[in-house]
Design a protein around this motif. Structure first.
Motif, short mmCIF file in Angstrom:
data_model
loop_
_atom_site.label_atom_id
_atom_site.label_comp_id
_atom_site.label_asym_id
_atom_site.label_seq_id
_atom_site.Cartn_x
_atom_site.Cartn_y
_atom_site.Cartn_z
N VAL A 26 -1.84 10.39 16.83
CA VAL A 26 -1.70 11.85 16.75
C VAL A 26 -1.80 12.30 15.29
O VAL A 26 -2.68 13.08 14.93
N ASP A 27 -0.90 11.79 14.44
CA ASP A 27 -0.97 12.15 13.01
C ASP A 27 -2.16 11.48 12.32
O ASP A 27 -2.91 12.13 11.60
N ARG A 28 -2.26 10.18 12.48
CA ARG A 28 -3.38 9.34 11.99
C ARG A 28 -3.44 9.20 10.46
O ARG A 28 -4.30 8.48 9.94
N THR A 29 -2.53 9.81 9.74
CA THR A 29 -2.56 9.74 8.27
C THR A 29 -2.43 8.31 7.78
O THR A 29 -3.03 7.94 6.76
N ILE A 30 -1.66 7.49 8.48
CA ILE A 30 -1.38 6.13 8.00
C ILE A 30 -2.63 5.26 7.96
O ILE A 30 -2.67 4.28 7.21
N TRP A 31 -3.67 5.59 8.72
CA TRP A 31 -4.87 4.75 8.76
C TRP A 31 -5.53 4.68 7.38
O TRP A 31 -6.09 3.64 7.01
N ASP B 175 0.81 -1.23 0.00
CA ASP B 175 0.00 0.00 0.00
C ASP B 175 0.84 1.28 0.00
O ASP B 175 0.32 2.36 0.27
N GLY B 176 2.13 1.13 -0.31
CA GLY B 176 3.02 2.31 -0.31
C GLY B 176 3.60 2.62 1.04
O GLY B 176 4.31 3.61 1.21
N GLY B 177 3.31 1.76 2.05
CA GLY B 177 3.72 2.05 3.41
C GLY B 177 5.15 1.64 3.72
O GLY B 177 5.78 0.87 2.99
N VAL B 178 5.63 2.16 4.84
CA VAL B 178 6.96 1.81 5.35
C VAL B 178 7.00 2.26 6.81
O VAL B 178 6.45 3.30 7.16
N PHE B 179 7.60 1.43 7.66
CA PHE B 179 7.64 1.82 9.08
C PHE B 179 8.56 3.00 9.30
O PHE B 179 8.35 3.83 10.17
N PRO C 241 -3.29 1.57 5.02
CA PRO C 241 -4.15 0.78 5.92
C PRO C 241 -3.62 -0.61 6.25
O PRO C 241 -3.79 -1.09 7.38
N LEU C 242 -2.98 -1.28 5.27
CA LEU C 242 -2.46 -2.63 5.55
C LEU C 242 -1.20 -2.56 6.41
O LEU C 242 -1.00 -3.40 7.30
N THR C 243 -0.36 -1.56 6.17
CA THR C 243 0.88 -1.42 6.94
C THR C 243 0.59 -1.16 8.41
O THR C 243 1.38 -1.52 9.29
#
Length: 533
Positions: A418-423, A297-301, A427-429
């Motif tokens: 706090v940021d919540r953007t990642i939700w 999903d384009g995510g990364v820790f 979403p999968l990350t």
């Protein structure tokens, strides 16, 4: 009767958790549409999927209540909960494709400035090779940002020698990679930030950046000769603002002391090799995670600060500088309201929190980029690889593990709540990385799985209970190979020395206790492993 009461209690708790989860997702749906970069209607409705884990728990409690063998239901649920993300990550790991150049690159090495925050070359065995690798990649500028005047003078003294060796083709790096003499075109400057603080040293280097791309690199990070050529294609998309790279650990020579006997030498070599291997496996596991989640999903820790590339326009702003140099954790301004209501008593009007944070700079950058509407791309290829030193013996690696673990407990909750953007952006990350890294302590989960098996009717009535137990243990042990195969494939002897002999699994269990310790000491902001005045 007590068993029935326990079941009713678990159903009630799971029901409350599910209700809370649904309310949270509804809040996220409204919250997402208050943002400038709001998601589509379909993506907004997809936020309801975040309630699936709590629904899974509720379903498990209800099935267990009706089942003939409740512990077996819990065992299956535990294994599914523990390993579903491993299967998902394996699937996306195989589907990963790095960005490649199509025609002429929009952005080239001439559009890049490299900033290297450093404490000087003294004691740094990788410094000359690090500089050589950067010069071979031909960025427009290389800026060293030192912490002291002495470090600045040291860098100035060695840079001329390194440049001369590169132009003559005499460096070990050039010989290793089959490179000939090279005319150095990179402009080099050495600035003194007068502070031992990586964030401030990086910001001090910003004033020298007038190129489109800014690259931050550690002073122990050695690039592949085609590093920039392999990473810059990621910026072909204007949506990409931050690019991460593949990490690898240098294989260190085993020590030999002629003054001690053969067995003592073998033991010292085994110990040194163990820590070097643990360092290598640490980064290899990260490679697996970022390659899989970035594909999903384009995510990364986190985009590692060892070597990362970012659009200068993102960070060369007063707003960024102020936030970057003044990050605090648990700093609540709304405590004034609670104090006004008389709920805080002697605690005062607000809670100052802990900070400013000097570590966690790469996590901050990752969060900042996505919170400001840009995407992250990971370039995980052999050519987009930087090699570093980790696990050197005598070592600082355990202290580094503490710092990294504390970073997780500081930064992941900020990203989640706090940021919540990642939700809605990743979403999968959220469920394969951000949450699991907070609770994934292998010793406790593995122990719980083994214990639950021994409580099942299947185990009690089996004619070969030890076969069942050994089968589960072998399965758990084998799953620890999934993320580490690249290292063991490269160094097969390490597989026998540190996996067949279960040194690595024991390290993973030690790390479980370390995580518990750091969870309760996350406010310790020391740069563990880098003790500076």
């Amino acid at each position: 009767m007590s068993g029935l009461a326990t079941m009713h209690w678990t159903i009630a708790a799971a029901s409350m958790l599910t209700a809370g989860s649904v309310l949270w997702t509804i809040f996220l749906m409204f919250d997402a549409h208050r943002r400038l970069d709001r998601p589509s209607l379909l993506a907004t409705l997809g936020l309801l999927c975040h309630a699936i884990p709590s629904v899974f728990l509720l379903a498990t409690t209800m099935v267990a209540e009706e089942a003939h063998d409740p512990p077996f239901v819990w065992l299956v649920a535990l294994l599914v909960f523990r390993y579903w993300r491993t299967l998902v990550n394996i699937f996306f790991w195989f589907r990963y494709k790095p960005a490649v150049a199509k025609g002429d690159l929009k952005i080239t090495a001439n559009d890049c400035t490299v900033i290297v925050p450093t404490v000087g070359p003294t004691g740094n065995t990788e410094f000359a090779e690090m500089v050589t690798a950067i010069l071979v990649n031909r960025p427009a500028c290389l800026v060293f940002s030192t912490n002291t005047k002495d470090a600045q003078e040291q860098v100035n003294m060695v840079k001329s020698t390194i440049v001369a060796d590169v132009e003559a083709g005499n460096t070990t790096y050039q010989k290793q990679h089959g490179l000939g003499p090279l005319e150095v075109s990179t402009k080099i400057s050495v600035e003194n930030a007068q502070v031992s603080n990586k964030r401030q040293q990086v910001v001090h280097g910003f004033q020298k950046v007038d190129t489109e791309i800014l690259i931050m690199a550690d002073d122990t990070a050695v690039w592949h000769p085609r590093f920039l050529e392999a990473t810059l294609p990621a910026f072909a998309s204007n949506k990409v603002g931050f690019v991460g790279t593949r990490k690898w650990v240098k294989r260190l020579p085993r020590p030999y002391d002629p003054t001690i006997n053969c067995f003592a030498n073998l033991w010292s070599q085994y110990v040194a090799g163990f820590w070097n291997t643990m360092g290598g496996l640490y980064l290899v596991r990260h490679n697996f995670e970022i390659q899989a989640t970035n594909t999903a999903d384009g995510g990364v820790f986190c985009v590692s600060g060892r070597s990362s590339l970012i659009r200068t326009e993102i960070v060369n702003k007063d707003e960024f500088t102020k936030a970057f140099l003044n990050e605090y954790i648990l700093r609540f301004q709304w405590f004034e309201c609670l104090a006004w209501l008389g709920w805080l008593g002697w605690f005062g009007k607000d809670f100052p929190g802990w900070g400013p944070i000097t570590a966690d700079d790469d996590n901050f950058l990752t969060r900042w980029v996505i919170d400001h509407g840009k995407d992250v791309k990971m370039q995980c290829s052999e050519e987009a690889t930087m090699t570093t030193i980790l696990g050197k013996y005598p070592l600082k690696f355990p202290e580094q593990c503490q710092r990294w673990s504390r970073t997780t407990f500081r930064q992941n909750p900020i990203a989640l709540f706090v940021d919540r953007t990642i939700w809605w952006k990743w979403p999968l990350t959220v469920w394969t990385t951000y949450f699991p890294w907070l609770y994934n302590a292998a010793f406790f989960w593995d122990g719980l799985a083994v214990y639950t098996l021994t409580q099942t009717t299947l185990y009690a009535e089996s004619s070969r209970p030890m076969a069942l137990l050994c089968g589960l243990i072998v399965f758990i042990w084998a799953t620890k190979l999934v993320k580490t195969i690249p290292w063991f494939w490269e160094y097969p002897m390490d597989f026998f020395l540190y996996f067949v002999i279960p040194a690595y699994p024991l390290f993973a269990y030690w790390h479980s206790f370390l995580k518990v310790y750091t969870a309760f000491t996350f406010w310790d902001l020391a740069w563990s492993g880098r003790k500076l005045k």
